[in-house]
Design a protein around this motif. Structure first.
Motif, PDB file in Angstrom:
ATOM      1  N   ILE A 142       1.153 -14.353  -7.019  1.00  0.00           N
ATOM      2  CA  ILE A 142       0.465 -13.840  -5.481  1.00  0.00           C
ATOM      3  C   ILE A 142       0.061 -12.292  -5.710  1.00  0.00           C
ATOM      4  O   ILE A 142       0.966 -11.502  -5.985  1.00  0.00           O
ATOM      5  CB  ILE A 142       1.383 -14.362  -4.519  1.00  0.00           C
ATOM      6  N   VAL A 143      -1.472 -12.221  -5.667  1.00  0.00           N
ATOM      7  CA  VAL A 143      -1.562 -10.872  -5.621  1.00  0.00           C
ATOM      8  C   VAL A 143      -2.633 -10.497  -4.401  1.00  0.00           C
ATOM      9  O   VAL A 143      -3.261 -11.169  -3.780  1.00  0.00           O
ATOM     10  CB  VAL A 143      -2.711 -10.725  -6.769  1.00  0.00           C
ATOM     11  N   LEU A 144      -2.414  -9.137  -3.833  1.00  0.00           N
ATOM     12  CA  LEU A 144      -3.122  -8.577  -2.864  1.00  0.00           C
ATOM     13  C   LEU A 144      -3.996  -7.733  -3.395  1.00  0.00           C
ATOM     14  O   LEU A 144      -3.841  -6.753  -4.098  1.00  0.00           O
ATOM     15  CB  LEU A 144      -2.143  -7.845  -2.018  1.00  0.00           C
ATOM     16  N   GLY A 145      -5.245  -7.891  -2.938  1.00  0.00           N
ATOM     17  CA  GLY A 145      -6.540  -7.131  -3.368  1.00  0.00           C
ATOM     18  C   GLY A 145      -6.881  -6.246  -2.115  1.00  0.00           C
ATOM     19  O   GLY A 145      -7.430  -6.771  -1.406  1.00  0.00           O
ATOM     20  N   LEU A 146      -6.957  -4.933  -2.344  1.00  0.00           N
ATOM     21  CA  LEU A 146      -7.537  -3.971  -1.448  1.00  0.00           C
ATOM     22  C   LEU A 146      -8.778  -3.289  -2.003  1.00  0.00           C
ATOM     23  O   LEU A 146      -8.774  -2.818  -2.967  1.00  0.00           O
ATOM     24  CB  LEU A 146      -6.505  -3.042  -1.261  1.00  0.00           C
ATOM     25  N   ARG A 147      -9.574  -3.165  -0.906  1.00  0.00           N
ATOM     26  CA  ARG A 147     -10.859  -2.345  -1.245  1.00  0.00           C
ATOM     27  C   ARG A 147     -10.337  -1.125  -1.392  1.00  0.00           C
ATOM     28  O   ARG A 147      -9.290  -0.329  -0.876  1.00  0.00           O
ATOM     29  CB  ARG A 147     -12.047  -2.601  -0.341  1.00  0.00           C
ATOM     30  N   ASP A 148     -11.478  -0.077  -1.770  1.00  0.00           N
ATOM     31  CA  ASP A 148     -10.908   1.341  -2.108  1.00  0.00           C
ATOM     32  C   ASP A 148     -10.667   2.268  -0.805  1.00  0.00           C
ATOM     33  O   ASP A 148      -9.687   2.856  -0.879  1.00  0.00           O
ATOM     34  CB  ASP A 148     -12.058   2.122  -2.603  1.00  0.00           C
ATOM     35  N   VAL A 149     -11.131   1.718   0.304  1.00  0.00           N
ATOM     36  CA  VAL A 149     -10.992   2.364   1.634  1.00  0.00           C
ATOM     37  C   VAL A 149     -10.536   1.283   2.637  1.00  0.00           C
ATOM     38  O   VAL A 149     -11.187   0.426   2.820  1.00  0.00           O
ATOM     39  CB  VAL A 149     -11.985   3.338   2.329  1.00  0.00           C
ATOM     40  N   LEU A 150      -9.481   1.551   3.467  1.00  0.00           N
ATOM     41  CA  LEU A 150      -9.441   0.348   4.646  1.00  0.00           C
ATOM     42  C   LEU A 150      -9.446   1.109   5.970  1.00  0.00           C
ATOM     43  O   LEU A 150     -10.474   0.491   6.727  1.00  0.00           O
ATOM     44  CB  LEU A 150      -7.864  -0.104   4.477  1.00  0.00           C
ATOM     45  N   ASP A 151      -9.005   2.265   6.305  1.00  0.00           N
ATOM     46  CA  ASP A 151      -9.097   2.988   7.702  1.00  0.00           C
ATOM     47  C   ASP A 151      -8.285   4.089   7.407  1.00  0.00           C
ATOM     48  O   ASP A 151      -7.857   4.531   6.521  1.00  0.00           O
ATOM     49  CB  ASP A 151      -8.902   2.121   8.612  1.00  0.00           C
ATOM     50  N   GLU A 152      -8.617   5.064   8.455  1.00  0.00           N
ATOM     51  CA  GLU A 152      -7.627   6.238   8.605  1.00  0.00           C
ATOM     52  C   GLU A 152      -6.244   5.927   8.414  1.00  0.00           C
ATOM     53  O   GLU A 152      -5.721   4.734   9.067  1.00  0.00           O
ATOM     54  CB  GLU A 152      -7.867   6.701  10.067  1.00  0.00           C
ATOM     55  N   PRO A 153      -5.428   6.816   7.833  1.00  0.00           N
ATOM     56  CA  PRO A 153      -4.013   6.262   7.297  1.00  0.00           C
ATOM     57  C   PRO A 153      -3.153   6.136   8.788  1.00  0.00           C
ATOM     58  O   PRO A 153      -2.447   5.121   8.820  1.00  0.00           O
ATOM     59  CB  PRO A 153      -3.423   7.849   6.942  1.00  0.00           C
ATOM     60  N   ASP A 154      -3.336   6.805   9.882  1.00  0.00           N
ATOM     61  CA  ASP A 154      -2.639   6.459  10.904  1.00  0.00           C
ATOM     62  C   ASP A 154      -2.886   5.302  11.770  1.00  0.00           C
ATOM     63  O   ASP A 154      -2.116   4.231  12.239  1.00  0.00           O
ATOM     64  CB  ASP A 154      -2.684   7.610  12.024  1.00  0.00           C
ATOM     65  N   VAL A 155      -4.311   4.858  11.878  1.00  0.00           N
ATOM     66  CA  VAL A 155      -4.711   3.757  12.321  1.00  0.00           C
ATOM     67  C   VAL A 155      -4.419   2.523  11.729  1.00  0.00           C
ATOM     68  O   VAL A 155      -3.889   1.330  12.146  1.00  0.00           O
ATOM     69  CB  VAL A 155      -6.246   3.744  12.469  1.00  0.00           C
ATOM     70  N   LEU A 156      -4.356   2.550  10.110  1.00  0.00           N
ATOM     71  CA  LEU A 156      -4.119   1.379   9.388  1.00  0.00           C
ATOM     72  C   LEU A 156      -2.498   1.098   9.577  1.00  0.00           C
ATOM     73  O   LEU A 156      -2.265  -0.004   9.651  1.00  0.00           O
ATOM     74  CB  LEU A 156      -4.294   1.973   7.837  1.00  0.00           C
TER      75      LEU A 156
END
Length: 404
Positions: A142-156
């Protein structure tokens, strides 16, 4: 593992399942489609199945040995809540239906590798029952793929805490792939991942767009205007049309791709404005072969979504990015970092003011920008090659255990 399941696994062609919740837009589906295509091209015996909630999945063509299962759709409201697109079903009911379809698909397809796009627990936690089952059998990687940017660190961090995504990432995922470079941005910054989870992160590089056979581009020269899926592209398209309306000497001409979600009265209004420009701007609807338009363009004006950014890099085009800033700052963070690195130019509402004059200036300056390839070369677009090598490694490890 039971003897029956062991026999089934040995010598069987690899099966890859990709989950893409896709409540709106094109990004998740297009990323999953690019990954599935690369994996099946790298291993001609492999097959891939994409689980997607995208309402336009049926309008795409899929490569040989790649198919998709359409999950019932949901719509994100302006306040951030969701509503079912299925007649007569509430959001809880449709989530339960989607979860059941996911479980059935996994049971029947019996994947060797599952690649989950962005959401560790899936839409409203719909993936968790399936992940629990997979963890008990321990046959699927099982692999989690993340794009390069998700959101502001605090919001994320707050979002992942609410969704119990940290616990899911720690518990279920064998690897985490970031489809970008750490030197550009770290999307996990601010997330309280354990040292063990951080050690499972692989930085793949960006996912190169298909540079294969291309069609005949429009008459050149032209700049390409693309809002991606188009659902939130009204402001950018309006700005470009205003620039050509206000400055009759602005050149070269523009080719506008509306996107499948820019429709209705708004599109009718834009069509009338395009027609009045007498060929200085031409427009097309949803363009599944947008690669041809990218390849022939002298430059690009676009929003800052991940897939469009990958196309800009892949076709090495001078670009002006007009990022959205709501409901999340993902596009602004990506465009800001890319501008600082010399990859693109950004039109920032706070810094530049999104005015007709600023857009005219940006279009006129396009020929004087550096190409992205002049800024970063090493590893920038290695994502698909890196992913196929990791899939091969995961499959190899599984086959060794099955035969051991």
């Amino acid at each position: 593992m039971s003897l029956k399941r062991q026999e089934k696994t040995i010598g069987r062609a690899p099966r890859i399942l990709l989950y893409s919740h896709d409540t709106f837009g094109l990004g998740h589906l297009r990323r999953s489609r690019a990954l599935a295509s690369a994996i099946t091209q790298a291993d001609p015996s492999a097959s891939a199945l994409i689980l997607t909630g995208s309402p336009v999945a049926g309008r795409f063509t899929f490569p040989r040995r790649v198919d998709h299962v359409r999950l019932p759709g949901v719509t994100k409201r302006a306040d951030g809540t969701y509503a079912s697109q299925t007649i007569g079903m509430g959001i809880e009911e449709v989530t339960e239906l989607r979860a059941g379809l996911i479980q059935t698909s996994v049971q029947q397809f019996d994947p060797d590798v599952l690649i989950v796009d962005k959401e560790p627990t899936g839409f409203r936690g719909e993936l968790v029952p399936t992940l629990e089952t997979m963890m008990r059998t321990r046959r699927t990687k099982i692999v989690l793929g993340l794009r390069d940017v998700l959101d502001e660190p605090d919001v994320l961090a707050a979002e992942w805490a609410r969704k119990e995504a940290i616990e899911a990432t720690e518990k279920f995922y064998d690897e985490i792939w970031v489809y970008g470079l750490r030197s550009v941005y770290d999307p996990t910054k601010g997330l309280p991942l354990s040292t063990a989870a951080q050690s499972r992160i692989h930085w793949t590089g960006y996912l190169r767009r298909d540079l294969g056979p291309l069609g005949e581009p429009p008459e050149q020269p032209y700049i390409l205007i693309t809002p991606g899926g188009g659902g939130d592209g009204k402001a950018m398209v309006n700005l470009v049309l205003s620039a050509y309306e206000q400055d009759p000497t602005l050149s070269p001409r523009a080719v506008l791709v509306y996107g499948p979600f820019l429709a209705g009265e708004l599109r009718d209004e834009f069509e009338a404005r395009v027609a009045a420009l007498n060929g200085r701007v031409t427009a097309v609807g949803f363009e599944s072969q947008i690669e041809t338009l990218f390849a022939g363009a002298a430059g690009v004006v676009c929003m800052g979504g991940y897939n469009t950014f990958c196309e800009v890099l892949s076709f090495d085009k001078r670009a002006v990015i007009v990022p959205r800033t709501t409901p999340r700052l993902e596009q602004w963070i990506r465009a800001s970092r890319a501008e600082n690195l010399g990859l693109v130019r950004m039109l920032d509402d706070n810094r530049d003011a999104l005015t007709t004059e600023s857009m005219i200036g940006a279009i006129r300056n396009l020929p004087h920008q550096d190409l992205p390839s002049q800024a970063i070369r090493e590893g920038l677009l290695d994502g698909l090659d890196y992913v196929t090598s990791r899939v091969d490694a995961l499959l190899g490890g599984e086959r060794e255990r099955a035969t051991g």
